[in-house]
Motif scaffolding. Structure first.
Motif, PDB file in Angstrom:
ATOM      1  N   LYS A 199      46.386  57.173  52.399  1.00  0.00           N
ATOM      2  CA  LYS A 199      46.407  56.155  51.763  1.00  0.00           C
ATOM      3  C   LYS A 199      46.894  54.963  52.582  1.00  0.00           C
ATOM      4  O   LYS A 199      47.889  54.712  53.305  1.00  0.00           O
ATOM      5  CB  LYS A 199      48.225  56.089  50.734  1.00  0.00           C
ATOM      6  N   ILE A 200      45.555  54.230  52.104  1.00  0.00           N
ATOM      7  CA  ILE A 200      45.539  52.795  52.578  1.00  0.00           C
ATOM      8  C   ILE A 200      45.583  51.111  51.389  1.00  0.00           C
ATOM      9  O   ILE A 200      45.289  51.451  50.431  1.00  0.00           O
ATOM     10  CB  ILE A 200      44.559  52.224  52.800  1.00  0.00           C
ATOM     11  N   VAL A 201      46.553  50.525  51.692  1.00  0.00           N
ATOM     12  CA  VAL A 201      46.780  49.462  50.751  1.00  0.00           C
ATOM     13  C   VAL A 201      46.834  48.014  52.079  1.00  0.00           C
ATOM     14  O   VAL A 201      46.908  47.863  52.317  1.00  0.00           O
ATOM     15  CB  VAL A 201      48.364  49.702  50.594  1.00  0.00           C
ATOM     16  N   HIS A 202      45.880  47.378  50.386  1.00  0.00           N
ATOM     17  CA  HIS A 202      45.168  45.823  51.458  1.00  0.00           C
ATOM     18  C   HIS A 202      45.720  44.447  50.758  1.00  0.00           C
ATOM     19  O   HIS A 202      46.156  45.378  49.514  1.00  0.00           O
ATOM     20  CB  HIS A 202      43.795  45.754  51.471  1.00  0.00           C
ATOM     21  N   ALA A 203      46.781  43.449  51.204  1.00  0.00           N
ATOM     22  CA  ALA A 203      47.173  42.872  50.683  1.00  0.00           C
ATOM     23  C   ALA A 203      46.392  41.357  50.563  1.00  0.00           C
ATOM     24  O   ALA A 203      46.438  41.372  51.756  1.00  0.00           O
ATOM     25  CB  ALA A 203      48.819  42.883  50.249  1.00  0.00           C
ATOM     26  N   ILE A 204      46.069  40.617  49.433  1.00  0.00           N
ATOM     27  CA  ILE A 204      46.035  39.599  49.651  1.00  0.00           C
ATOM     28  C   ILE A 204      45.793  38.668  48.944  1.00  0.00           C
ATOM     29  O   ILE A 204      46.314  38.688  47.444  1.00  0.00           O
ATOM     30  CB  ILE A 204      44.194  39.836  50.180  1.00  0.00           C
ATOM     31  N   THR A 205      46.388  37.600  48.940  1.00  0.00           N
ATOM     32  CA  THR A 205      46.842  35.757  48.265  1.00  0.00           C
ATOM     33  C   THR A 205      45.663  35.787  47.350  1.00  0.00           C
ATOM     34  O   THR A 205      46.084  35.787  46.518  1.00  0.00           O
ATOM     35  CB  THR A 205      47.658  35.149  48.694  1.00  0.00           C
ATOM     36  N   CYS A 206      44.865  35.294  47.607  1.00  0.00           N
ATOM     37  CA  CYS A 206      43.243  35.681  46.835  1.00  0.00           C
ATOM     38  C   CYS A 206      42.023  36.158  46.570  1.00  0.00           C
ATOM     39  O   CYS A 206      42.009  36.441  47.494  1.00  0.00           O
ATOM     40  CB  CYS A 206      43.280  34.324  47.110  1.00  0.00           C
ATOM     41  N   LEU A 207      41.450  36.297  45.768  1.00  0.00           N
ATOM     42  CA  LEU A 207      40.452  36.692  45.927  1.00  0.00           C
ATOM     43  C   LEU A 207      39.392  35.722  45.549  1.00  0.00           C
ATOM     44  O   LEU A 207      38.905  35.620  43.822  1.00  0.00           O
ATOM     45  CB  LEU A 207      40.158  37.795  44.678  1.00  0.00           C
ATOM     46  N   ARG A 253      47.446  35.302  42.034  1.00  0.00           N
ATOM     47  CA  ARG A 253      47.315  34.988  41.203  1.00  0.00           C
ATOM     48  C   ARG A 253      45.641  34.743  41.408  1.00  0.00           C
ATOM     49  O   ARG A 253      45.158  34.094  40.256  1.00  0.00           O
ATOM     50  CB  ARG A 253      48.431  33.073  41.589  1.00  0.00           C
ATOM     51  N   GLU A 254      45.541  33.649  42.062  1.00  0.00           N
ATOM     52  CA  GLU A 254      43.795  33.322  42.456  1.00  0.00           C
ATOM     53  C   GLU A 254      43.082  33.960  42.109  1.00  0.00           C
ATOM     54  O   GLU A 254      42.708  34.972  43.400  1.00  0.00           O
ATOM     55  CB  GLU A 254      43.818  31.949  43.427  1.00  0.00           C
ATOM     56  N   VAL A 255      42.355  34.195  41.385  1.00  0.00           N
ATOM     57  CA  VAL A 255      41.214  35.226  41.378  1.00  0.00           C
ATOM     58  C   VAL A 255      39.814  34.913  40.614  1.00  0.00           C
ATOM     59  O   VAL A 255      39.892  34.145  39.787  1.00  0.00           O
ATOM     60  CB  VAL A 255      41.469  36.559  40.541  1.00  0.00           C
ATOM     61  N   ASP A 256      37.977  35.581  41.257  1.00  0.00           N
ATOM     62  CA  ASP A 256      37.576  34.613  40.880  1.00  0.00           C
ATOM     63  C   ASP A 256      37.224  36.370  40.402  1.00  0.00           C
ATOM     64  O   ASP A 256      36.356  37.038  41.336  1.00  0.00           O
ATOM     65  CB  ASP A 256      36.345  34.383  42.416  1.00  0.00           C
ATOM     66  N   ALA A 257      35.822  36.468  39.327  1.00  0.00           N
ATOM     67  CA  ALA A 257      36.023  36.936  38.452  1.00  0.00           C
ATOM     68  C   ALA A 257      35.063  37.979  38.758  1.00  0.00           C
ATOM     69  O   ALA A 257      34.971  39.151  39.154  1.00  0.00           O
ATOM     70  CB  ALA A 257      35.666  37.202  36.818  1.00  0.00           C
ATOM     71  N   ALA A 258      33.701  36.856  39.748  1.00  0.00           N
ATOM     72  CA  ALA A 258      32.397  37.502  40.247  1.00  0.00           C
ATOM     73  C   ALA A 258      32.859  38.616  41.529  1.00  0.00           C
ATOM     74  O   ALA A 258      32.591  39.547  42.517  1.00  0.00           O
ATOM     75  CB  ALA A 258      31.769  36.850  41.017  1.00  0.00           C
ATOM     76  N   THR A 259      33.587  37.535  42.104  1.00  0.00           N
ATOM     77  CA  THR A 259      33.968  38.017  43.601  1.00  0.00           C
ATOM     78  C   THR A 259      35.559  39.567  42.715  1.00  0.00           C
ATOM     79  O   THR A 259      35.157  40.638  44.125  1.00  0.00           O
ATOM     80  CB  THR A 259      35.500  37.487  44.318  1.00  0.00           C
ATOM     81  N   LEU A 260      36.123  39.734  41.887  1.00  0.00           N
ATOM     82  CA  LEU A 260      36.399  40.979  41.632  1.00  0.00           C
ATOM     83  C   LEU A 260      36.026  41.691  41.338  1.00  0.00           C
ATOM     84  O   LEU A 260      35.680  43.502  42.075  1.00  0.00           O
ATOM     85  CB  LEU A 260      37.552  40.499  40.593  1.00  0.00           C
TER      86      LEU A 260
END
Length: 84
Positions: free
Chosen positions: A2-10, A39-46
């Motif tokens: 199991k690998i978890v990555h955490a990032i503030t923005c996408l 919180r900051e998310v770009d739909a195309a990046t997601l």
């Protein structure tokens, strides 16, 4: 594994692209891969995240330092990590 990555923005930037490519590659190798993002998310990046990667949104995880958001983000992350 199991690998978890955490990032503030996408958003559309290098760190985000690298994180997504890493998550996708790890999932393709059969690892249980989780991407936790703020919180900051770009739909195309997601949308570039493979369906094999589980995504978790932590709305209090923000880029600028914010004492209240930071405390709340730690609480949310603790809950996410315990669940995982």
């Amino acid at each position: 594994m199991k690998i978890v990555h955490a990032i503030t923005c996408l958003l559309r930037a290098g760190a985000e692209e690298n994180t997504i490519q890493t998550c996708n590659a790890q999932a393709a190798l059969g690892h249980e891969t989780v991407l936790v993002y703020g919180r900051e998310v770009d739909a195309a990046t997601l949308a570039k995240v493979s369906p094999a990667v589980r995504t978790v949104h932590v709305d209090r995880m923000v880029r600028p330092i914010s004492p209240l958001d930071d405390v709340m983000a730690v609480a949310q992350l603790t809950k996410v990590f315990r669940t995982l």
